[in-house]
Motif scaffolding. Sequence first.
Motif, mmCIF file in Angstrom:
data_model
loop_
_atom_site.group_PDB
_atom_site.id
_atom_site.type_symbol
_atom_site.label_atom_id
_atom_site.label_comp_id
_atom_site.label_asym_id
_atom_site.label_seq_id
_atom_site.Cartn_x
_atom_site.Cartn_y
_atom_site.Cartn_z
ATOM 1 N N GLY A 176 -1.151 -0.640 -9.548
ATOM 2 C CA GLY A 176 -2.463 -0.477 -8.928
ATOM 3 C C GLY A 176 -3.493 0.180 -9.807
ATOM 4 O O GLY A 176 -4.632 0.396 -9.385
ATOM 5 N N LEU A 177 -3.131 0.486 -11.064
ATOM 6 C CA LEU A 177 -4.055 1.126 -11.994
ATOM 7 C C LEU A 177 -4.332 0.194 -13.171
ATOM 8 O O LEU A 177 -3.471 -0.554 -13.606
ATOM 9 C CB LEU A 177 -3.477 2.448 -12.512
ATOM 10 C CG LEU A 177 -3.210 3.538 -11.475
ATOM 11 C CD1 LEU A 177 -2.514 4.724 -12.132
ATOM 12 C CD2 LEU A 177 -4.507 3.979 -10.793
ATOM 13 N N GLU A 178 -5.535 0.285 -13.690
ATOM 14 C CA GLU A 178 -5.922 -0.516 -14.843
ATOM 15 C C GLU A 178 -6.236 0.402 -16.017
ATOM 16 O O GLU A 178 -7.070 1.299 -15.908
ATOM 17 C CB GLU A 178 -7.149 -1.368 -14.517
ATOM 18 C CG GLU A 178 -7.581 -2.274 -15.661
ATOM 19 C CD GLU A 178 -8.708 -3.212 -15.274
ATOM 20 O OE1 GLU A 178 -9.357 -3.751 -16.196
ATOM 21 O OE2 GLU A 178 -8.947 -3.393 -14.070
ATOM 22 N N PHE A 179 -5.526 0.181 -17.115
ATOM 23 C CA PHE A 179 -5.737 0.992 -18.322
ATOM 24 C C PHE A 179 -7.138 0.768 -18.879
ATOM 25 O O PHE A 179 -7.611 -0.362 -18.972
ATOM 26 C CB PHE A 179 -4.697 0.624 -19.381
ATOM 27 C CG PHE A 179 -4.979 1.206 -20.740
ATOM 28 C CD1 PHE A 179 -4.639 2.512 -21.034
ATOM 29 C CD2 PHE A 179 -5.609 0.454 -21.727
ATOM 30 C CE1 PHE A 179 -4.906 3.062 -22.285
ATOM 31 C CE2 PHE A 179 -5.872 0.983 -22.975
ATOM 32 C CZ PHE A 179 -5.518 2.294 -23.255
ATOM 33 N N LYS A 180 -7.792 1.896 -19.268
ATOM 34 C CA LYS A 180 -9.127 1.810 -19.850
ATOM 35 C C LYS A 180 -9.175 2.324 -21.286
ATOM 36 O O LYS A 180 -9.608 1.616 -22.187
ATOM 37 C CB LYS A 180 -10.130 2.597 -18.983
ATOM 38 C CG LYS A 180 -10.436 1.936 -17.650
ATOM 39 C CD LYS A 180 -11.055 0.566 -17.844
ATOM 40 C CE LYS A 180 -11.374 -0.120 -16.548
ATOM 41 N NZ LYS A 180 -11.979 -1.458 -16.741
ATOM 42 N N GLU A 187 6.664 9.291 -10.160
ATOM 43 C CA GLU A 187 6.299 8.060 -9.458
ATOM 44 C C GLU A 187 5.810 8.368 -8.053
ATOM 45 O O GLU A 187 4.875 7.728 -7.544
ATOM 46 C CB GLU A 187 7.481 7.094 -9.446
ATOM 47 C CG GLU A 187 7.754 6.496 -10.832
ATOM 48 C CD GLU A 187 8.982 5.614 -10.890
ATOM 49 O OE1 GLU A 187 9.170 4.932 -11.915
ATOM 50 O OE2 GLU A 187 9.760 5.604 -9.916
ATOM 51 N N ASN A 188 6.407 9.363 -7.404
ATOM 52 C CA ASN A 188 5.945 9.781 -6.083
ATOM 53 C C ASN A 188 4.542 10.388 -6.171
ATOM 54 O O ASN A 188 3.679 10.098 -5.323
ATOM 55 C CB ASN A 188 6.921 10.787 -5.478
ATOM 56 C CG ASN A 188 6.457 11.345 -4.151
ATOM 57 O OD1 ASN A 188 5.983 12.480 -4.074
ATOM 58 N ND2 ASN A 188 6.582 10.549 -3.095
ATOM 59 N N MET A 202 4.953 7.470 -19.198
ATOM 60 C CA MET A 202 4.550 6.755 -17.997
ATOM 61 C C MET A 202 5.385 5.485 -17.832
ATOM 62 O O MET A 202 5.692 4.814 -18.808
ATOM 63 C CB MET A 202 3.066 6.397 -18.053
ATOM 64 C CG MET A 202 2.151 7.605 -18.002
ATOM 65 S SD MET A 202 0.446 7.154 -17.589
ATOM 66 C CE MET A 202 0.627 6.635 -15.876
ATOM 67 N N THR A 203 5.741 5.179 -16.596
ATOM 68 C CA THR A 203 6.517 3.982 -16.302
ATOM 69 C C THR A 203 5.615 2.929 -15.658
ATOM 70 O O THR A 203 4.505 3.222 -15.207
ATOM 71 C CB THR A 203 7.663 4.305 -15.332
ATOM 72 O OG1 THR A 203 7.114 4.685 -14.062
ATOM 73 C CG2 THR A 203 8.532 5.438 -15.874
ATOM 74 N N THR A 204 6.130 1.713 -15.583
ATOM 75 C CA THR A 204 5.348 0.639 -14.967
ATOM 76 C C THR A 204 5.118 0.924 -13.485
ATOM 77 O O THR A 204 4.068 0.556 -12.941
ATOM 78 C CB THR A 204 6.059 -0.713 -15.132
ATOM 79 O OG1 THR A 204 7.404 -0.610 -14.627
ATOM 80 C CG2 THR A 204 6.119 -1.121 -16.589
ATOM 81 N N VAL A 205 6.061 1.579 -12.831
ATOM 82 C CA VAL A 205 5.887 1.912 -11.416
ATOM 83 C C VAL A 205 4.734 2.908 -11.240
ATOM 84 O O VAL A 205 3.935 2.789 -10.299
ATOM 85 C CB VAL A 205 7.190 2.487 -10.821
ATOM 86 C CG1 VAL A 205 6.965 3.014 -9.407
ATOM 87 C CG2 VAL A 205 8.284 1.431 -10.827
#
Length: 290
Positions: free
Chosen positions: A257-261, A176-177, A250-253
């Motif tokens: 700010g990212l959008e899955f493509k 996450e960091n 992958m976590t929601t955190v």
Amino acid sequence: MLDVQQQANTDTRNRWDSWSSLRKMHTEIWDKLSVSHKPLSGRALLLGAGNGNDVDIQKLESLFDEIVIVDIDPDALNCFMEKVKQPDKFKSMQLDLTGFANQVPDLKNMSEPEIIGLINTLKPNSELASLTGKFDFIMGCNYTTQLIGPKFMMHNQQSGSTYVVAVNQFTVKVLENIFYHLRNLLKDDGLLLHSTDTFEMHTNSATGYSSPATKPIMEATKGDLSKLSEIVPVFGSLAAQSLTISGSVMTTVMMIGLEFKRLFIIPWHFQRTATIERIYINFLTAFTKK
């Protein structure tokens, strides 16, 4: 932690020929993304670049004006640079993606409670913060499963044990960091391609061993690994059984700010000997900024 990464890179240094199919699949994915998103160009960042065996370096050189390669192992980066044709396009940087690698001692003589205590003192602070400028394309080269697990999962711990849960939770904090910094490094119209080995298919004909994910995947695909993208529900079931590789989820955190493509699922034929076959199922997830 550097010692573990150096050993892994040394062990795989001569896999250029045997990993040709992986490079080919990566190139095909880049081509597809150039059509569905925008032509890949400009400034690129490769995380966990290692020896450079898993990417088509000449293709990279043809696409991008500047390529920054990052790894904790300087010897691996040197090996990567020996393969390039246009060195002026590259910048090689030894970075610790965790920010605490030099604070981790030899764990061999420590008990699991002692290691958990150590984990609680470590603060993820990725050296990605030292990078300047933004990137049109960022690719993670299967590094997330290599950051914590190989150093801390030293024994055959049982899935779900207190120790394994603690290591997995700590791995999530580290990632996450890292993703916080990746969001800051990605241009507004840039593309992030997160590649990670997610499931292991491992068989040993001499011992009769077969990793837990092997049979379900082979049955679902009827032995045809080109059909991996057709069995996503099976992967969901395997993940629910905690059969993913530590560091691959992958976590929601991480996705803030990212959008899955797009999602690509490919087989990585990692190792084949007279008795051993090891195939990793790689998930490559493409994101843009929201």
